[in-house]
Motif scaffolding. Structure first.
Motif, PDB file in Angstrom:
ATOM      1  N   ARG A  35       0.810  -1.216   0.000  1.00 24.27           N
ATOM      2  CA  ARG A  35       0.000   0.000   0.000  1.00 24.27           C
ATOM      3  C   ARG A  35       0.840   1.261   0.000  1.00 24.27           C
ATOM      4  O   ARG A  35       0.375   2.309  -0.424  1.00 24.27           O
ATOM      5  CB  ARG A  35      -0.908  -0.006   1.221  1.00 24.27           C
ATOM      6  N   GLU A  36       2.082   1.177   0.489  1.00 29.84           N
ATOM      7  CA  GLU A  36       2.897   2.391   0.540  1.00 29.84           C
ATOM      8  C   GLU A  36       3.303   2.888  -0.844  1.00 29.84           C
ATOM      9  O   GLU A  36       3.718   4.035  -0.991  1.00 29.84           O
ATOM     10  CB  GLU A  36       4.154   2.160   1.387  1.00 29.84           C
ATOM     11  N   TYR A  37       3.194   2.031  -1.877  1.00 28.12           N
ATOM     12  CA  TYR A  37       3.516   2.457  -3.236  1.00 28.12           C
ATOM     13  C   TYR A  37       2.276   2.829  -4.044  1.00 28.12           C
ATOM     14  O   TYR A  37       2.392   3.514  -5.054  1.00 28.12           O
ATOM     15  CB  TYR A  37       4.282   1.354  -3.965  1.00 28.12           C
ATOM     16  N   GLY A  38       1.130   2.391  -3.630  1.00 29.77           N
ATOM     17  CA  GLY A  38      -0.090   2.796  -4.293  1.00 29.77           C
ATOM     18  C   GLY A  38      -0.487   1.894  -5.450  1.00 29.77           C
ATOM     19  O   GLY A  38       0.230   0.981  -5.873  1.00 29.77           O
ATOM     20  N   HIS A  40      -1.036   2.831  -8.642  1.00 28.38           N
ATOM     21  CA  HIS A  40      -0.414   3.118  -9.942  1.00 28.38           C
ATOM     22  C   HIS A  40       0.887   2.340 -10.118  1.00 28.38           C
ATOM     23  O   HIS A  40       1.186   1.841 -11.206  1.00 28.38           O
ATOM     24  CB  HIS A  40      -0.151   4.621 -10.082  1.00 28.38           C
ATOM     25  N   ILE A  41       1.689   2.238  -9.067  1.00 29.66           N
ATOM     26  CA  ILE A  41       2.927   1.471  -9.177  1.00 29.66           C
ATOM     27  C   ILE A  41       2.618   0.009  -9.457  1.00 29.66           C
ATOM     28  O   ILE A  41       3.288  -0.652 -10.266  1.00 29.66           O
ATOM     29  CB  ILE A  41       3.751   1.619  -7.882  1.00 29.66           C
ATOM     30  N   LEU A  67      10.889   5.769  -9.863  1.00 28.43           N
ATOM     31  CA  LEU A  67       9.639   6.333  -9.377  1.00 28.43           C
ATOM     32  C   LEU A  67       9.322   5.827  -7.966  1.00 28.43           C
ATOM     33  O   LEU A  67       8.821   6.579  -7.126  1.00 28.43           O
ATOM     34  CB  LEU A  67       8.509   5.975 -10.340  1.00 28.43           C
ATOM     35  N   MET A  68       9.613   4.588  -7.683  1.00 28.49           N
ATOM     36  CA  MET A  68       9.401   4.055  -6.334  1.00 28.49           C
ATOM     37  C   MET A  68      10.281   4.779  -5.318  1.00 28.49           C
ATOM     38  O   MET A  68       9.876   5.011  -4.175  1.00 28.49           O
ATOM     39  CB  MET A  68       9.684   2.553  -6.320  1.00 28.49           C
ATOM     40  N   PHE A  70      11.213   7.934  -5.612  1.00 30.44           N
ATOM     41  CA  PHE A  70      10.630   9.267  -5.423  1.00 30.44           C
ATOM     42  C   PHE A  70       9.444   9.233  -4.457  1.00 30.44           C
ATOM     43  O   PHE A  70       9.243  10.154  -3.658  1.00 30.44           O
ATOM     44  CB  PHE A  70      10.174   9.842  -6.765  1.00 30.44           C
ATOM     45  N   LEU A  71       8.654   8.170  -4.529  1.00 28.28           N
ATOM     46  CA  LEU A  71       7.474   8.080  -3.692  1.00 28.28           C
ATOM     47  C   LEU A  71       7.816   7.763  -2.233  1.00 28.28           C
ATOM     48  O   LEU A  71       7.015   8.035  -1.344  1.00 28.28           O
ATOM     49  CB  LEU A  71       6.516   7.011  -4.238  1.00 28.28           C
ATOM     50  N   ASN A  72       8.964   7.187  -2.003  1.00 24.57           N
ATOM     51  CA  ASN A  72       9.381   6.830  -0.645  1.00 24.57           C
ATOM     52  C   ASN A  72      10.779   7.366  -0.387  1.00 24.57           C
ATOM     53  O   ASN A  72      11.756   6.611  -0.361  1.00 24.57           O
ATOM     54  CB  ASN A  72       9.338   5.311  -0.450  1.00 24.57           C
TER      55      ASN A  72
END
Length: 253
Positions: A35-38, A40-41, A67-68, A70-72
């Protein structure tokens, strides 16, 4: 293939914005692995597994890793954070993604394997009020051949016994009681020569917590004279009488 084209192809895998008539609900979607990546990932990773060209799939895998990250951004403070990102990529794909990784590829069987439980230490001390550690020190002292070290062990053991007693009792314990218990434990083989001093527990008396000590009288006002005087004027009545006596002029000596 340029990085901009890779990102464009990766983002093209995302579905268009749904209209009100074609709205998707979470009950109709597949399970969200991390869930921490959402969502879209996860859709990007699913799109990676549909790319047949291995070079394109590898290039898009690197784009998803960026991108992963950047999100974390908090993972950058973790040691080997890129290794963790690659492990998460394979975990999201259910270990079905066929790409080359700069790190060892984890296996599904061992990725979430639980370690063996640590055995709980069962030492069973003979003297529960003193603990097992003191028993180990006593055994080490009894096996010491040097008289000086043996005596040092005895003094340290006596100090610890008195400290343990004061932790559980408010009354002070006499050295004879400590020596008597030490004799019963070691069968008279250890005797301490010093007088172990441990600060006794003393309950705080009522009224000692205030600043200034116990029973201290209330401090006088900031501008109050010791000799009394007019309390309303704050001790300034004497000075006003002196001025009236000299026709309003201040007298200098």
């Amino acid at each position: 293939m340029k990085k901009g084209q890779i990102f464009a192809e990766t983002f093209a895998a995302l579905p268009a914005l749904p209209t009100f008539a074609l709205m998707e609900y979470n009950t109709t979607r597949n399970y969200l692995t991390m869930r921490e990546y959402g969502r879209h990932i996860q859709k990007m990773v699913e799109h990676l597994m549909t790319i047949e060209d291995r070079d394109r799939r590898q290039a898009n895998a690197y784009a998803v890793i960026e991108l992963m990250g950047f999100l974390n951004p908090h993972l950058k403070n973790v040691e080997d954070f890129r290794h963790k990102l690659w492990d998460h990529l394979f975990y999201i794909s259910d270990f079905k993604l066929d790409v080359d990784s700069p790190y060892p590829i984890p296996q599904k069987e061992t990725y979430k394997a639980k370690p063996d439980p640590l055995p709980y230490p069962k030492r069973y001390p003979k003297f529960s009020h003193l603990g097992k550690n003191l028993e180990l020190v006593i055994n080490k002292a009894l096996g010491e051949e040097s008289p000086e070290k043996r005596q040092g062990f005895a003094n340290a053991i006596a100090y610890y016994m008195k400290l343990a007693y004061n932790n559980w009792h408010k009354d002070t314990v006499h050295d004879d009681a400590i020596q008597s218990e030490l004799n019963s434990i070691t069968k008279g083989q250890l005797e301490f020569t010093n007088t172990p001093y441990v600060k006794a527990y003393r309950p705080q008396q009522e009224g000692w917590g205030e600043r200034g000590g116990y029973g201290r009288q209330q401090q006088r006002g900031k501008f109050q004279q010791r000799g009394g005087g007019n309390s309303g004027n704050g001790g300034g009545g004497q000075r006003s009488n002196d001025r009236n006596r000299h026709n309003g002029k201040k007298r200098f000596k």
